[in-house]
Design a protein around this motif. Structure first.
Motif, short mmCIF file in Angstrom:
data_model
loop_
_atom_site.label_atom_id
_atom_site.label_comp_id
_atom_site.label_asym_id
_atom_site.label_seq_id
_atom_site.Cartn_x
_atom_site.Cartn_y
_atom_site.Cartn_z
N ASP A 313 -1.93 -4.64 -4.73
CA ASP A 313 -1.42 -3.84 -3.61
C ASP A 313 -1.05 -2.42 -4.05
OD1 ASP A 313 -0.81 -3.50 -0.92
OD2 ASP A 313 1.32 -3.92 -1.23
N LEU A 314 -1.77 -1.92 -5.04
CA LEU A 314 -1.54 -0.55 -5.50
C LEU A 314 -2.60 0.41 -4.97
CD1 LEU A 314 -0.51 -1.25 -9.21
CD2 LEU A 314 0.98 -0.87 -7.24
N LEU A 315 -3.59 -0.14 -4.26
CA LEU A 315 -4.58 0.65 -3.53
C LEU A 315 -4.76 -0.01 -2.16
CD1 LEU A 315 -7.58 1.56 -5.92
CD2 LEU A 315 -6.09 3.16 -4.71
N PRO A 316 -5.10 0.77 -1.14
CA PRO A 316 -5.28 0.18 0.20
C PRO A 316 -6.41 -0.85 0.23
CG PRO A 316 -5.17 2.58 0.30
CD PRO A 316 -5.27 2.24 -1.13
N ASP A 317 -6.22 -1.92 0.99
CA ASP A 317 -7.24 -2.96 1.11
C ASP A 317 -8.54 -2.42 1.70
OD1 ASP A 317 -5.49 -4.79 0.10
OD2 ASP A 317 -4.82 -5.53 2.06
N ARG A 318 -8.45 -1.36 2.49
CA ARG A 318 -9.66 -0.83 3.14
C ARG A 318 -10.63 -0.22 2.13
NH1 ARG A 318 -5.55 2.78 4.71
NH2 ARG A 318 -5.32 1.57 6.63
N LEU A 319 -10.16 -0.02 0.90
CA LEU A 319 -11.04 0.54 -0.13
C LEU A 319 -11.86 -0.54 -0.85
CD1 LEU A 319 -8.89 3.34 -1.79
CD2 LEU A 319 -10.80 3.58 -0.20
N GLY A 320 -11.67 -1.80 -0.47
CA GLY A 320 -12.47 -2.85 -1.10
C GLY A 320 -11.81 -4.20 -0.99
N ASP A 321 -12.62 -5.23 -1.20
CA ASP A 321 -12.15 -6.60 -1.14
C ASP A 321 -11.85 -7.08 -2.55
OD1 ASP A 321 -11.61 -9.25 -0.70
OD2 ASP A 321 -13.61 -9.78 0.03
N ALA A 322 -10.58 -7.31 -2.84
CA ALA A 322 -10.18 -7.73 -4.18
C ALA A 322 -10.73 -9.10 -4.54
CB ALA A 322 -8.66 -7.73 -4.30
#
Length: 448
Positions: A313-322
């Protein structure tokens, strides 16, 4: 394949990350500042990088988490906002590095006589740089990957070319030509070599990528320790040889078109055998290969690093699927788009300075952290102190030099830095900001 990486593969990865494209992109920028003492600038930067490497190694052995700078901040500081900002700063550094490699790739590509410098009245360099980034984004989206064995071969080829260039260049300059060698000793008391060391710092950042995927490394703590202590000095030796040869054999090329001066130096040294064109071609092809593979490898590593930030959760989820298998497509596309923008519109000096500044701040910060934890484990205070003072001392000197000699580049770097920090703070403090805005809105409504 489920195979674990050993010491050989780790040295290859670390050395390949540094040698891959750094020397081709950084040498010209550094030499313009200090010329004869360029080799000394690489020594200074290497010493600071090695001390920072010691700090990483000791914190890695001390900590329960395995993951590099972000994990160290999370464990030893316990501040998620600071950890996230460190992660974002590293990502910006990786983007700057890829933009720098793409810039150098294009400069060597248009160095060939059959490649036009303009197309429809527009410079072709930005076009070639963006196409290079696009190519390697596509490769990563298709799942292209380099195995440990292949990386060994790639690094051997790159190192062999540069070592041959350096060793034969020294022989040619001292024994086969009338070149008067200059080593810039008179500049040792000036700030020029220190400023040049600061700008070249980005060429020493590849080793810390080893800390991000320790699950795939056999006996990771000890193996990484050995790999770092081998790879950084080896990179320094290669950089010093290449710098001395290029500065002495191609001084005019460094002043007129510094980005491809290595090729001109190779051409000069093979003139004695009537093979000047061969020297130019070999170095230029090696540069294309090295900078291209550096873009690919950095994008691959930065993508996985970004994926870890998303999962934490240190980058927005919209930037990719972890949870995606392999690299998330959105992450690769986002990194590629920002890199293409940087390399198309930025100057090599600005890109290099911005990327170096990012790594200076992070490496210096980790060194400070290691110095703070010196009583918690077997951490000798001297290396972290040198790493902290050196890295954090580089930053103001580099900025002052840019402000004095390249004001446009200075302001561009400042704007990029301010925007990066502002975006980081807005993201990580978004909860507090939303709450304060809500309270302010309630107060205004109550008065109305």
């Amino acid at each position: 394949m489920g195979e674990q990486l050993g010491l050989t593969e780790c040295v290859s990865m670390a050395l390949g990350g540094m040698i891959g494209g750094g020397i081709y992109a950084v040498l010209g920028v550094t030499a313009r500042i200090t010329m004869g003492a360029t080799w000394f600038a690489f020594v200074l930067a290497g010493i600071v990088a090695l001390c920072a490497g010691y700090s990483y190694i000791r914190l890695n052995a001390l900590g329960d988490r395995r993951g590099g700078s972000v994990s160290f901040v999370q464990q030893f500081v316990g501040n998620s906002t600071l950890a996230g900002m460190v992660g974002w700063t590293l990502l910006f550094g990786y983007v700057g590095s890829m933009a720098m490699y793409a810039f150098a790739f294009a400069e060597f590509a248009i160095g060939f006589s059959f490649v036009p410098h303009q197309l429809l009245g527009l410079p072709i360099r930005p076009v070639v740089s963006v196409l290079a980034v696009t190519l390697f984004v596509a490769m990563n989206l298709l799942g292209a990957r380099t195995t440990g064995s292949a990386e060994n071969v790639l690094v051997v080829v790159k190192v062999a070319v540069l070592l041959s260039f350096g060793v034969f260049g020294m022989v040619y300059a001292t024994m086969l030509s009338d070149t008067t060698m200059s080593y810039g000793f008179g500049q040792f008391t000036s700030v020029g070599p220190i400023v040049a060391a600061a700008i070249s710092f980005v060429a020493f950042q590849g080793w810390q990528l080893l800390f991000y995927d320790q699950e795939s490394i056999t006996d990771s703590v000890d193996t990484i320790r050995k790999a770092v202590y081998v790879s950084i000095p080896a990179a320094v030796v290669i950089y010093v040889l290449v710098a001395v040869v290029t500065v002495n054999l191609a001084p005019q090329a460094l002043k007129q078109h510094p980005h491809v001066a290595l090729a001109d130096a190779a051409s000069a040294m093979l003139t004695v055998f009537g093979l000047s064109s061969l020297g130019f071609v070999v170095i230029s092809l090696s540069a294309l290969f090295s900078t291209g593979s550096a873009i690919n490898a950095t994008l691959f590593s930065a993508g996985h690093f970004a994926k870890r930030l998303i999962s934490g959760d240190l980058l927005p989820d919209r930037l990719g699927d972890a949870d995606a298998q392999g690299l998330p497509s959105k992450t690769v596309l986002a990194l590629g788009a920002v890199t293409a923008l940087f390399t198309a519109y930025g100057s090599l000096g600005a890109i290099t300075s911005f990327a170096s500044l990012a790594f200076i701040v992070v490496f210096g910060g980790v060194s400070v952290l290691a110095f703070r934890e010196r009583d918690q484990a077997d951490i000798h205070p001297a290396p972290p102190a040198v790493g902290a003072i050196g890295a954090l001392g580089f930053a103001p000197l580099m900025l002052y030099n840019l402000y004095t000699n390249q004001p446009n580049t200075f302001w561009l770097v400042v704007v990029l830095t301010v925007v990066a920090v502002a975006v980081e703070l807005l993201y990580f403090e978004r909860g507090d900001i939303e709450r304060e805005l809500g309270e302010f809105e309630e107060r205004v409504n109550s008065r109305l």
